[in-house]
Scaffold this motif. Structure first.
Motif: not given
Length: 120
Positions: A12-19, A89-90, A106-117
């Motif tokens: 997404v471009q700077a100034g935009g939004s993601l959910r 920077e996000d 202290r994390v008990d369970y993690w997700g696999q992660g999702t890339q935000v650019t």
């Protein structure tokens, strides 16, 4: 065990939004605190937002306060991170996390992660 699966990342471009969404499976979702971490290349993984299961108390890192909002829908076993006014920077991999501690450092369970650019 609380398996976590993130979705909603992208470019997404700077100034935009993601959910971002984090869907949890298992029988103890309502009993755990939830958080969002992020990790940029060459940097430490950091907690940026969290929400407790009991009182709905929220935490935000200073870097995202006022721009990001964490919420949860316990009935749907889903946690969200609404990200507005995004900055380059996000850019990072964002991870959903479940924890019995508060703040959920202290994390008990993690997700696999999702890339935000975020492009400038």
């Amino acid at each position: 065990q609380v398996p976590l699966v993130e979705s909603g990342g992208g470019l997404v471009q700077a100034g935009g939004s993601l959910r971002l969404s984090c869907a949890a499976s298992g029988r103890s979702f309502s009993s755990v605190n939830m958080g969002w971490f992020r990790q940029a290349p060459g940097k430490e993984r950091e907690l940026i937002a969290a929400i407790s299961w009991g009182s709905g108390r929220r935490f935000y890192a200073d870097s995202v306060k006022g721009r990001f909002t964490i919420s949860r829908d316990n009935a749907q076993n889903t946690v969200y991170l609404q990200m507005n006014s995004l900055k380059p920077e996000d850019t990072a991999v964002y991870y959903c996390a479940a924890s019995t501690s508060w703040p959920p450092l202290r994390v008990d369970y993690w997700g696999q992660g999702t890339q935000v650019t975020i492009s400038s």
